[in-house]
Design a protein around this motif. Structure first.
Motif, PDB file in Angstrom:
ATOM      1  N   ILE A 123       0.876  -1.118  -0.008  1.00 11.43           N
ATOM      2  CA  ILE A 123      -0.076  -0.010   0.020  1.00 11.43           C
ATOM      3  C   ILE A 123       0.851   1.278   0.064  1.00 11.43           C
ATOM      4  CG2 ILE A 123      -1.556   1.299   1.402  1.00 11.43           C
ATOM      5  CD1 ILE A 123      -3.158  -1.476   2.280  1.00 11.43           C
ATOM      6  N   ILE A 124       1.789   1.253   1.063  1.00 12.20           N
ATOM      7  CA  ILE A 124       2.663   2.421   1.016  1.00 12.20           C
ATOM      8  C   ILE A 124       3.420   2.649  -0.619  1.00 12.20           C
ATOM      9  CG2 ILE A 124       4.906   3.431   1.998  1.00 12.20           C
ATOM     10  CD1 ILE A 124       4.256   1.839   4.429  1.00 12.20           C
ATOM     11  N   ILE A 125       3.888   1.622  -1.077  1.00 12.77           N
ATOM     12  CA  ILE A 125       4.428   1.753  -2.290  1.00 12.77           C
ATOM     13  C   ILE A 125       3.597   2.262  -3.392  1.00 12.77           C
ATOM     14  CG2 ILE A 125       5.517   0.408  -4.508  1.00 12.77           C
ATOM     15  CD1 ILE A 125       6.602  -1.583  -2.584  1.00 12.77           C
ATOM     16  N   ILE A 126       2.334   1.707  -3.299  1.00 12.17           N
ATOM     17  CA  ILE A 126       1.399   2.234  -4.317  1.00 12.17           C
ATOM     18  C   ILE A 126       0.836   3.632  -4.179  1.00 12.17           C
ATOM     19  CG2 ILE A 126      -1.080   1.822  -5.187  1.00 12.17           C
ATOM     20  CD1 ILE A 126      -0.719  -1.105  -4.286  1.00 12.17           C
ATOM     21  N   THR A 127       0.932   4.182  -2.960  1.00 13.63           N
ATOM     22  CA  THR A 127       0.344   5.402  -2.647  1.00 13.63           C
ATOM     23  C   THR A 127       1.813   6.428  -2.975  1.00 13.63           C
ATOM     24  OG1 THR A 127       1.057   5.327  -0.173  1.00 13.63           O
ATOM     25  CG2 THR A 127      -1.373   4.920  -0.973  1.00 13.63           C
ATOM     26  N   SER A 128       2.712   5.918  -2.544  1.00 11.61           N
ATOM     27  CA  SER A 128       3.692   6.814  -2.960  1.00 11.61           C
ATOM     28  C   SER A 128       3.940   6.825  -4.359  1.00 11.61           C
ATOM     29  CB  SER A 128       5.085   6.199  -2.462  1.00 11.61           C
ATOM     30  OG  SER A 128       6.149   6.985  -2.708  1.00 11.61           O
ATOM     31  N   ALA A 129       3.851   5.916  -5.245  1.00  9.64           N
ATOM     32  CA  ALA A 129       4.067   5.924  -6.655  1.00  9.64           C
ATOM     33  C   ALA A 129       2.906   6.774  -7.292  1.00  9.64           C
ATOM     34  CB  ALA A 129       3.884   4.481  -7.126  1.00  9.64           C
ATOM     35  N   THR A 130       1.672   6.715  -6.620  1.00  8.33           N
ATOM     36  CA  THR A 130       0.612   7.385  -6.909  1.00  8.33           C
ATOM     37  C   THR A 130       0.621   8.965  -6.782  1.00  8.33           C
ATOM     38  OG1 THR A 130      -1.180   5.392  -6.972  1.00  8.33           O
ATOM     39  CG2 THR A 130      -1.860   7.764  -7.212  1.00  8.33           C
ATOM     40  N   ALA A 131       1.092   9.383  -5.736  1.00  3.04           N
ATOM     41  CA  ALA A 131       1.090  10.568  -5.061  1.00  3.04           C
ATOM     42  C   ALA A 131       2.294  11.550  -5.166  1.00  3.04           C
ATOM     43  CB  ALA A 131       0.395  10.586  -3.597  1.00  3.04           C
ATOM     44  N   LEU A 132       3.466  10.513  -5.137  1.00  3.87           N
ATOM     45  CA  LEU A 132       4.712  11.295  -5.449  1.00  3.87           C
ATOM     46  C   LEU A 132       5.373  11.273  -6.671  1.00  3.87           C
ATOM     47  CD1 LEU A 132       6.184  10.254  -1.702  1.00  3.87           C
ATOM     48  CD2 LEU A 132       4.715  12.244  -2.463  1.00  3.87           C
ATOM     49  N   LYS A 133       5.473  10.076  -7.165  1.00  2.32           N
ATOM     50  CA  LYS A 133       6.316   9.936  -8.351  1.00  2.32           C
ATOM     51  C   LYS A 133       5.871  10.963  -9.845  1.00  2.32           C
ATOM     52  CE  LYS A 133       8.332   6.334 -11.255  1.00  2.32           C
ATOM     53  NZ  LYS A 133       8.397   6.957 -12.774  1.00  2.32           N
ATOM     54  N   PRO A 134       4.564  11.158  -9.808  1.00  7.59           N
ATOM     55  CA  PRO A 134       4.066  11.955 -10.760  1.00  7.59           C
ATOM     56  C   PRO A 134       4.394  13.417 -10.594  1.00  7.59           C
ATOM     57  CG  PRO A 134       2.139  10.675 -10.481  1.00  7.59           C
ATOM     58  CD  PRO A 134       3.387  10.258  -9.047  1.00  7.59           C
ATOM     59  N   ARG A 135       4.698  13.838  -9.536  1.00  7.91           N
ATOM     60  CA  ARG A 135       4.947  15.094  -9.143  1.00  7.91           C
ATOM     61  C   ARG A 135       6.643  15.334  -9.011  1.00  7.91           C
ATOM     62  NH1 ARG A 135       1.691  15.134  -3.570  1.00  7.91           N
ATOM     63  NH2 ARG A 135       2.583  17.054  -3.129  1.00  7.91           N
ATOM     64  N   GLY A 136       7.150  14.339  -9.284  1.00  3.13           N
ATOM     65  CA  GLY A 136       8.636  14.295  -9.252  1.00  3.13           C
ATOM     66  C   GLY A 136       9.425  14.324  -7.929  1.00  3.13           C
ATOM     67  N   ILE A 137       8.725  14.018  -6.878  1.00  7.27           N
ATOM     68  CA  ILE A 137       9.092  14.043  -5.659  1.00  7.27           C
ATOM     69  C   ILE A 137       9.936  12.765  -5.241  1.00  7.27           C
ATOM     70  CG2 ILE A 137       8.483  14.213  -2.989  1.00  7.27           C
ATOM     71  CD1 ILE A 137       5.955  15.796  -3.825  1.00  7.27           C
ATOM     72  N   VAL A 138      11.013  12.923  -4.726  1.00  7.16           N
ATOM     73  CA  VAL A 138      11.922  11.508  -4.472  1.00  7.16           C
ATOM     74  C   VAL A 138      12.187  11.710  -2.901  1.00  7.16           C
ATOM     75  CG1 VAL A 138      14.107  10.466  -4.681  1.00  7.16           C
ATOM     76  CG2 VAL A 138      13.068  11.391  -6.755  1.00  7.16           C
ATOM     77  N   VAL A 139      11.919  10.760  -2.166  1.00  7.45           N
ATOM     78  CA  VAL A 139      11.755  10.657  -0.910  1.00  7.45           C
ATOM     79  C   VAL A 139      13.066  10.956  -0.183  1.00  7.45           C
ATOM     80  CG1 VAL A 139      11.343   9.329   1.409  1.00  7.45           C
ATOM     81  CG2 VAL A 139       9.911   9.419  -0.369  1.00  7.45           C
ATOM     82  N   SER A 140      13.305  12.308   0.378  1.00 10.44           N
ATOM     83  CA  SER A 140      14.618  12.396   0.883  1.00 10.44           C
ATOM     84  C   SER A 140      14.647  13.004   2.578  1.00 10.44           C
ATOM     85  CB  SER A 140      15.418  13.533   0.365  1.00 10.44           C
ATOM     86  OG  SER A 140      14.590  14.764   0.107  1.00 10.44           O
ATOM     87  N   SER A 141      13.139  13.017   2.893  1.00  7.33           N
ATOM     88  CA  SER A 141      12.941  13.326   4.381  1.00  7.33           C
ATOM     89  C   SER A 141      11.553  12.769   4.541  1.00  7.33           C
ATOM     90  CB  SER A 141      12.863  15.022   4.380  1.00  7.33           C
ATOM     91  OG  SER A 141      11.610  15.402   3.450  1.00  7.33           O
ATOM     92  N   ALA A 142      11.277  12.988   6.082  1.00  5.07           N
ATOM     93  CA  ALA A 142      10.077  12.723   6.319  1.00  5.07           C
ATOM     94  C   ALA A 142       8.854  13.582   6.028  1.00  5.07           C
ATOM     95  CB  ALA A 142       9.861  12.634   8.094  1.00  5.07           C
ATOM     96  N   ALA A 143       9.002  14.787   5.617  1.00  2.00           N
ATOM     97  CA  ALA A 143       7.963  15.708   4.808  1.00  2.00           C
ATOM     98  C   ALA A 143       7.911  15.097   3.538  1.00  2.00           C
ATOM     99  CB  ALA A 143       8.796  17.016   4.892  1.00  2.00           C
TER     100      ALA A 143
END
Length: 407
Positions: free
Chosen positions: A239-259
């Motif tokens: 679920i975390i992978i799916i939500t991250s891929a859906t919500a973050l990847k299209p916006r070009g956000i690569v996780v580098s912090s808790a925010a």
């Protein structure tokens, strides 16, 4: 109906404790980062890890209901004390590394909530864990209630958020189909594999089943609980992978912090997603902080013949050492916290070969296990899992060595 529900709640416990130790900040960070960078591409790894974990956890559970002796006691008597100590020591080192990640998770979570430096918080939460360890009258029952509550709350939050993010179901489905990967992506796969395939938790399942008082008559229900815990773990990671891929990847956000990670929860929590996510990260970190240390300390003590119960002196002392090691390393760590969480997660796999071999040997003893020994299919899957992880660890060794050299 009420009586059946009460009976079900009585048998549930070890599976959720196992889930809580694996569901730490490293798991959440790894899944979030992989989703933001690679989309749905590595969802198949979650399924593979879950299958391996179910086989090994069932081995631990079956041993726990059949034998009055502990796993490491049987290994010591059958194959030599050195083998038991190897498993105990490798688990101790692996859980100590994992503990470093738990402390980092608590730190960045509390910093996200309060704004106070992340290195302060291990100094607060580790003493709390030590108080629970040395002064709780019945540590197992305390852990059981705490972990079940935390795991269930996180499951509900992530599932609701998944519905609200509205992922592309076709693309999600394609992610569960295995595909080729490069040597450079081994780090990603090992870390993701560790989110569900944690053999220190699998072998400790035997101890938990014995502490719970399960007998052969309760094996079927016990296995259902064990598999439910693994299913929850795998589901949350997916679920975390799916939500991250859906919500973050299209916006070009690569996780580098808790925010960055928190932004995947915007669909459910909006402007307060950072606070809510940070609370969840702290909860996952503290639950894993406690149980992970208990596993490492208990197994090392048992391997040395110094006691195995969570209520005995030496297991508590070794557990306290793990808690303190994780705290001190996290306090003095300087570097990329998110990458450190990923590497700590991956390094937890280093104890897998010794544990896997030990478990395989004891659950295949005809005289000990009788009708509950491994089937041919279970052995085949277990051996494939062992080979896969051993090969991956071989390729990861240099990266782990470089990482720990700069700590």
């Amino acid at each position: 109906m009420r009586a059946k529900l009460i009976d079900l709640l009585k048998v549930i416990g070890p599976g959720f404790i196992m889930a809580s130790v694996v569901l730490g900040p490293g798991s959440i960070t790894v899944a979030s980062r992989i989703g933001s960078e690679h989309g749905y591409s590595f969802l198949w790894v979650i399924v593979l890890a879950a299958v391996f974990m179910m086989v090994y956890a069932s081995m631990g559970t079956r041993f726990g209901v059949v034998s009055e002796k502990s796993v490491l006691e049987v290994i010591s008597l059958s194959y030599g004390r050195w083998f038991a100590v190897l498993i105990g020591l490798s688990t101790f080192l692996s859980t100590s590394s994992f503990q470093f990640g738990n402390n980092l998770g608590i730190g960045i979570g509390m910093q996200g909530i309060t704004g106070i430096d992340e290195r302060v918080w291990p100094l607060i939460f580790t003493p709390l864990a030590l108080l629970l360890l040395f002064w709780a009258k019945n540590l197992y029952k305390v852990l059981e209630k705490l972990m079940m509550a935390i795991v269930m709350i996180m499951i509900v939050a992530f599932m609701v958020n998944l519905v609200l993010t509205k992922p592309n179901l076709v693309s999600v489905g394609m992610g569960f189909i295995p595909r080729a990967f490069s040597i450079g992506q081994v780090e990603v796969i090992v870390a993701l594999m560790a989110t569900s395939f944690a053999l220190s938790a699998a072998i400790y399942q035997a101890y938990l089943a014995q502490d719970k008082g399960w007998k052969k008559e309760q094996l079927s229900r016990g296995l259902k609980d064990t598999f439910a815990g693994i299913a929850f773990l795998s589901t949350i990671s997916a679920i975390i992978i799916i939500t991250s891929a859906t919500a973050l990847k299209p916006r070009g956000i690569v996780v580098s912090s808790a925010a960055d990670m928190a932004q995947q929860m915007d669909a459910l929590f909006g402007g307060v997603s950072k606070i809510i996510f940070s609370l969840g990260l702290c909860a996952a970190a503290f639950s894993s902080l406690m149980v992970n240390a208990v596993i490492g300390g208990g197994l090392l003590s048992d391997s040395l013949g110094l006691g195995r119960s969570m209520n005995e002196k030496m297991p508590k002392i070794f557990t306290a050492i793990i808690l303190l090691l994780g705290m001190f390393v996290a306090i003095f760590f300087r570097g990329n916290v998110i990458y450190a969480l990923v590497m700590a997660q991956a390094s937890s796999m280093m104890a897998v070969p010794a544990i896997a071999i030990g478990l395989l040997l004891v659950v295949n003893q005809r005289k000990l296990m009788g009708a509950h020994r491994n089937t041919l299919l279970q052995n085949a899957i277990a051996i494939i899992g062992l080979i896969c992880i051993t090969v991956m660890i071989y390729f990861m060794y240099q990266k782990l060595e470089q990482f720990f050299n700069v700590l």
